[in-house]
Structures are given as structure tokens and as C-alpha cells.
Design a protein around this motif. Sequence first.
Motif, PDB file in Angstrom:
ATOM      1  N   ASN A   1      -8.481   2.586  -5.480  1.00 34.69           N
ATOM      2  CA  ASN A   1      -7.078   2.522  -5.026  1.00 34.69           C
ATOM      3  C   ASN A   1      -6.087   2.680  -6.180  1.00 34.69           C
TER       4      ASN A   1
ATOM      5  N   GLU B   1     -13.605   6.852  -5.023  1.00 33.79           N
ATOM      6  CA  GLU B   1     -12.374   7.174  -4.289  1.00 33.79           C
ATOM      7  C   GLU B   1     -11.148   6.831  -5.123  1.00 33.79           C
TER       8      GLU B   1
ATOM      9  N   LYS C   1     -18.647   0.866   1.194  1.00 34.54           N
ATOM     10  CA  LYS C   1     -17.608   1.187   0.200  1.00 34.54           C
ATOM     11  C   LYS C   1     -17.174  -0.130  -0.403  1.00 34.54           C
TER      12      LYS C   1
ATOM     13  N   TYR D   1       0.824  -1.222   0.000  1.00 37.44           N
ATOM     14  CA  TYR D   1       0.000   0.000   0.000  1.00 37.44           C
ATOM     15  C   TYR D   1       0.855   1.268   0.000  1.00 37.44           C
TER      16      TYR D   1
ATOM     17  N   LYS E   1      -6.485  11.066   7.020  1.00 32.47           N
ATOM     18  CA  LYS E   1      -6.032   9.888   7.778  1.00 32.47           C
ATOM     19  C   LYS E   1      -4.904  10.333   8.692  1.00 32.47           C
TER      20      LYS E   1
ATOM     21  N   ASP F   1      -7.821  10.193  -1.943  1.00 34.27           N
ATOM     22  CA  ASP F   1      -7.246   9.487  -0.789  1.00 34.27           C
ATOM     23  C   ASP F   1      -5.711   9.508  -0.887  1.00 34.27           C
ATOM     24  N   GLU F   2      -5.122   8.548  -1.610  1.00 35.70           N
ATOM     25  CA  GLU F   2      -3.661   8.464  -1.655  1.00 35.70           C
ATOM     26  C   GLU F   2      -3.022   9.770  -2.161  1.00 35.70           C
TER      27      GLU F   2
ATOM     28  N   ASP G   1     -13.940   2.373  -4.022  1.00 38.52           N
ATOM     29  CA  ASP G   1     -12.549   2.804  -3.891  1.00 38.52           C
ATOM     30  C   ASP G   1     -11.726   2.008  -4.900  1.00 38.52           C
TER      31      ASP G   1
ATOM     32  N   LYS H   1     -14.463  -2.205  -2.780  1.00 37.10           N
ATOM     33  CA  LYS H   1     -13.099  -2.143  -3.292  1.00 37.10           C
ATOM     34  C   LYS H   1     -13.091  -2.724  -4.695  1.00 37.10           C
TER      35      LYS H   1
HETATM   36 MG    MG Z   1      -8.838   4.630  -0.196  1.00 35.08          MG
END
Ligand code: MG
Length: 373
Positions: free
Chosen positions: A199, A223, A166, A58, A272, A248-249, A197, A168
Motif C-alpha cells: 500500500n 502489490e 495476501k 485510503y 476495481k 493497485d493505487e 500488499d 498487508k
Molecule cells: Mg492494494
Amino acid sequence: MSATIHSIEAILVDIPTIRPHKLSMTTMGVQSMVIVRIKDSEGLEGLGEATTIGGLSYGPESPESIKLTIDTYFKPQLIGQLADNINTLRVMLERSTRGNRLAKSAIETALWDLYGKRTGRSLSALLGGAVHSHLPVLWTLASGDTTQDIHEALGFIETRRHCDFKLKIGSRALMEDIRHVAAIKEAVGDTASVRVDVNQAWDESTAAKGMAELQAAGIDLVEQPTPMADLASLVRLSEKFHLPILADEAVANAKDLYHLAALGFSGAVAMKIAKAGGPLRALEQAAVASAAGIGLYGGTLLEGTIGTTAALHAWSTCEKLHWGTEMFGPLLMKDDIVIQPLNFHNNGVDLPTGPGLGIEIDEEKLAFYRRKD
Ligand code: MG
Ligand code: MUC
């Protein structure tokens, strides 16, 4: 005389997940936490925690590297320092050490807990006071199986444990993911909010096609559809669709958020404590978001109860959490290492009220789950 930092311990703890948790970059079967225990010269103890997802899949810090950073680099700087000087100590670590935000977050959390225990005040009180005593919490459907995900969602709607979900996606072919998402949305109906999400798994043209399909399927939020460094794609996609994007990231702290907002991004941001390097830095984003008209969301790196509680105290001080939170980490794990678990009910969780985090370690459980070398 004020208390000084007497000892710091970083303990690796592995707890299996209740089911495989599938993300675009990895599938988790266990969550590894780094539990930080800081003792002061008066014998009080503060607790902190750092987690990531799937070792190094991650982000650039692993549980093992977090422990090494704390043991080798942070400990010698912190021992003997005045324990209450949290901001001073935060700046000291910021100056001496690049990156390593997950490790910094665990240390800052433990210092807050210690300070709260000494003063008899909760972390949210120390941060200026909670606006929310019960925070909404969504659940992530990530078994990888559509039927199982629908079963999970309907069960939680029925018991009112969660009403927001949510999903993935991003590891399968686009239309396979879209069919999966649309089937879940259809099954839960309009009473539940369904978000996805990705990612970072899509390139911009895949994201454009994906967002059009997701918009048509009634999805509420997408997301991090594209890679974290590709800020321009987030901006263009946010201009093209009325389906909002959650960064997010791409956004770790206030500076990142300011930069993205200045490029013209509209949507929301996942704060976060881990990404930002601790609760103080994470909350700085709230001011930028509110100035830029960007929505707030309380995000997780799938922390256990200690890290989740630290984040809950921080999010509780935000006047408006437009998209709620995803602080469900402890529920993904088969067991816990605290005496009194968090109280999840009524589609959310109660904010603990005791001094500091308001959390106590269960020593037997910790001894059982700590990594034996
Ligand atoms: Mg995320
Ligand atoms: C992420 O990228 O949002 C949060 C919930 C979940 O299932 O994974 C995390 C990380």
C-alpha cells in the motif's frame, strides 16, 4: 413508455469487522458502506454500493462525502432521466463531476441492477456474458500478528475456503515485515500462494531491498510497493526483479494502465470498480492489459455483498484472470444486510445468477446497521 428514475437514496451502513484489519495506513475495526437504492417509475429498485477503507486514510472520498455527492449533486441530475440509458447517464456524470469515482461506481451499479431486474437478465449477461461461474478468491491475512495469521491461513486451507493469501505489510520496519512474511510462507508451504500488499509504504530503495528478500522467501506477487504517483519506480522495479508487481493505487482506469505500460511496466493490474468509477470503466482496463501483456486481477475496496457482487459480474466476463480475485469483503464483516449471502467454497465464490446483481436486501438488518444521526 420507458421507465424513468423516480427516487435515489444513499444510506450509510456500519458493520464491525471480524477482527482488526491492519494496513500500512490504518487499522479497520468497522466497514462503512454507502448503500444506494434507485427506484424507477414502475416501482422496480436497483442496488449499488460504495466503500473505502478507514475514512479518508485510503483515498480522497469518505463514506460521508460519497453520500453528500450523491444527495446534493447526482440526484438532481438523475431524477426524471430514462433509467435504461446507463452509458448516457455515466457520461453525463463524468462530464458534470470531476473525480468522485466511488460515488459514480455506486450509481452505475444500481442502474445496472435496475436494468437487469427489468429485463430479467444478470449483470454479467448484460455485460456480454460470463466466462466464469465460480471465481477464485484469496484471503488477506492482516491481523498484525504472525501466529494468528498462520492459524487463520491453515484453517482456510483445511476447509478449502482459500488457498491464496495476501499479507498487508509496510507499517513496520522492513526486516520485521520480511520475517513475518517468511514465517507465514514457511508455515503454509508450496500449496498456497502468498502475496504482499505494501500500500505505497516503501521508497524505491526500500522496495528494492524488500523485493529481493521477498523473492528469496518464495513470495509470488508484490502489490503497490511504492507511492502511487511514482510510476517510474514501478517500471524500474519490474525490470529489476522477476518477482512480479501488481499495480493497485497507481492505476485507476484504462488510461492510467496505458500510460504505465507505455513506460515499460510489466506485471499485473488490480481492477476495481470503485477506482474506475464503475464496472464499465473498470473493464476497459482488461483490453489495455491484454494488448500490453499485463496480467489481470479482480480487486476490492473491501465492499460488502452488493459491491462485491457487482465486481464479480464484471470480472466474470474477463477471459483470463491471471491472478484470480480478492472479492472476500463480505467475509471480513461480522454480519450482512442481504437475504442470501454469497456462496464462498472451493477456494472461490459462485457468481449469483438472478436478475441484475441477483442480490436482495434484508430490510431488518439494514434498519439495524444503518447509521442513526
Ligand atoms: Mg492494494
Ligand atoms: C488494497 O489496497 O488492496 C484489498 C484487500 C485488502 O485487505 O485491502 C484492500 C485494499
